[in-house]
Design an enzyme around this catalytic site. Structure first.
Site, PDB file in Angstrom:
ATOM      1  N   GLN A  20       0.803  -1.231   0.000  1.00  0.00           N
ATOM      2  CA  GLN A  20       0.000   0.000   0.000  1.00  0.00           C
ATOM      3  C   GLN A  20       0.835   1.280   0.000  1.00  0.00           C
ATOM      4  O   GLN A  20       0.409   2.292  -0.551  1.00  0.00           O
ATOM      5  CB  GLN A  20      -1.047  -0.021   1.112  1.00  0.00           C
ATOM      6  CG  GLN A  20      -0.533  -0.056   2.523  1.00  0.00           C
ATOM      7  CD  GLN A  20      -1.479   0.714   3.455  1.00  0.00           C
ATOM      8  OE1 GLN A  20      -2.483   1.260   3.023  1.00  0.00           O
ATOM      9  NE2 GLN A  20      -1.127   0.782   4.726  1.00  0.00           N
ATOM     10  N   ARG A  41       5.982  14.906  10.425  1.00  0.00           N
ATOM     11  CA  ARG A  41       5.023  14.847  11.537  1.00  0.00           C
ATOM     12  C   ARG A  41       5.352  15.914  12.579  1.00  0.00           C
ATOM     13  O   ARG A  41       4.456  16.578  13.113  1.00  0.00           O
ATOM     14  CB  ARG A  41       5.066  13.460  12.190  1.00  0.00           C
ATOM     15  CG  ARG A  41       4.371  12.377  11.384  1.00  0.00           C
ATOM     16  CD  ARG A  41       4.712  10.989  11.913  1.00  0.00           C
ATOM     17  NE  ARG A  41       3.905   9.953  11.270  1.00  0.00           N
ATOM     18  CZ  ARG A  41       4.196   8.659  11.270  1.00  0.00           C
ATOM     19  NH1 ARG A  41       5.310   8.229  11.864  1.00  0.00           N
ATOM     20  NH2 ARG A  41       3.401   7.782  10.673  1.00  0.00           N
ATOM     21  N   HIS A  78      14.331   5.241  13.640  1.00  0.00           N
ATOM     22  CA  HIS A  78      12.922   5.369  13.255  1.00  0.00           C
ATOM     23  C   HIS A  78      12.133   4.355  14.081  1.00  0.00           C
ATOM     24  O   HIS A  78      11.722   3.305  13.609  1.00  0.00           O
ATOM     25  CB  HIS A  78      12.742   5.109  11.757  1.00  0.00           C
ATOM     26  CG  HIS A  78      11.304   5.080  11.341  1.00  0.00           C
ATOM     27  ND1 HIS A  78      10.500   6.188  11.410  1.00  0.00           N
ATOM     28  CD2 HIS A  78      10.516   4.077  10.892  1.00  0.00           C
ATOM     29  CE1 HIS A  78       9.278   5.858  11.011  1.00  0.00           C
ATOM     30  NE2 HIS A  78       9.266   4.581  10.698  1.00  0.00           N
TER      31      HIS A  78
END
EC number: 1.1.1.37
Length: 334
Positions: free
Chosen positions: A15, A162, A187
């Protein structure tokens, strides 16, 4: 028209890739006059799905897209690449220990690193997205000794974006008005989103983020945890992991490698820690603030680090060191 750039995306039936491929193919990354050859790699059971993705790319009738190659074979996928975006990885299943996840991914990224080493151009730029991204990137780098270490980077731009977004929301400004946030380290949930060097444009004037927000507790508390846990929050709400925002971050990351960073601005990327001036141990893929020029990154040096930051930077380095040790153990017995 220039020669086509050959770009590989792995996990191409997934996706994130579904959101990413259109952005690359329409010129958001390499420019509106740069022809492309897209190579799509995925595992054999996903090949039927991948055929559907290829059909859609054909149906977009994109002028820059000269060829699409879909394959499940590494020797085909990694041939003569200019750019490799490694999105595919083994996802964490319920009840799976982080160690098991590392082991499964060491196998994948060792194999892909060896394929880069054998088939790709030595100038190839390699961007690792699949998690655990930093350690997967280190594994690929160590498995491709003939490609310069500096050519490898991993994605912390989603965290960076973000962090920008959270400060912009807090102050009700556009996210573009927030500059020079930093993501330090891994991360993962130990990453350190740091606003202490960030600026915010308020009424046409650049002001330090702490001065602009006027709430140190928020910037040292909720802001950090929100960014650290944002991925989990998206999964909880959407029942799927971040795809649109991840794809946008990958486009930002690769575009900055290709075209460089604007003057006076830096971005966050996981890169090899060798020779850094922040006391981070060598031989880790660690996210630093970088500037990029002529497709070459440089760590921003000389930023003052207070005790609060030091502790958080060291904590995430410790986690990366532990991941690396585990990965190297698996690498040597592979």
């Amino acid at each position: 028209m220039p020669e086509p750039v050959k770009v590989l995306v792995t996990g191409a039936a997934g996706q994130i890739a579904y959101s990413l491929l259109y952005g690359i193919a329409k010129g958001d990354v390499f420019g509106k006059d740069q022809p492309l050859i897209l190579v799509l790699l995925d595992i054999t059971p996903m090949m039927t799905v991948l055929e559907g993705v290829v059909m859609e790319l054909q149906d977009c009738a994109l002028p820059l897209l000269k060829e699409v190659i879909a394959t499940d074979k590494e020797d085909v996928a990694f041939k003569d690449l200019d750019v490799a975006i490694l999105v595919g990885s083994m996802p964490r299943r319920e009840g799976m220990e982080r160690k098991d996840l590392l082991k499964a991914n060491v196998k994948i990224f060792k194999s892909q690193g060896a394929a880069l080493n054998k088939y790709s151009k030595k100038s190839v730029k390699v961007i690792v997205v699949g998690n655990p991204a930093n350690t997967n990137c280190l594994t690929a780098m160590k498995s491709a000794p003939s490609i310069p270490k500096e050519n490898f980077s991993c994605l912390t731009r989603l965290d960076h974006n973000r962090a920008k977004g959270q400060i912009a929301l807090k102050l009700n400004v556009a996210s573009d008005d927030v500059k020079n946030v930093i993501i330090w380290g891994n991360h993962s949930s130990t990453q350190y989103p740091d606003a202490s060097h960030a600026t915010v444009n308020l009424q046409g004037k650049d002001v330090g983020a702490f001065e602009a927000v006027k709430n140190d507790d928020w910037l040292k508390g909720e802001f950090i945890t929100t960014v650290q846990q944002r991925g989990a929050a998206v999964i909880k709400a959407r029942k799927l992991s971040s795809a649109m925002s991840a794809a946008k971050a990958i486009c930002d990351h690769v575009r900055d490698i290709w075209f460089g960073t604007p003057d006076g601005q830096f971005v966050s990327m996981g890169v090899i820690s060798d020779g850094n001036s922040y006391g981070i141990p060598e031989d880790l893929m660690y996210s630093f603030p970088l500037t990029i020029k002529n497709k070459t990154w440089k760590i921003v040096e000389g930023l003052p680090i207070n005790d609060f930051s030091r502790e958080k930077m060291d904590l995430t380095a410790k986690e990366l060191h532990e991941e690396k040790e585990t990965a190297l153990e698996f690498l040597s017995c592979e």
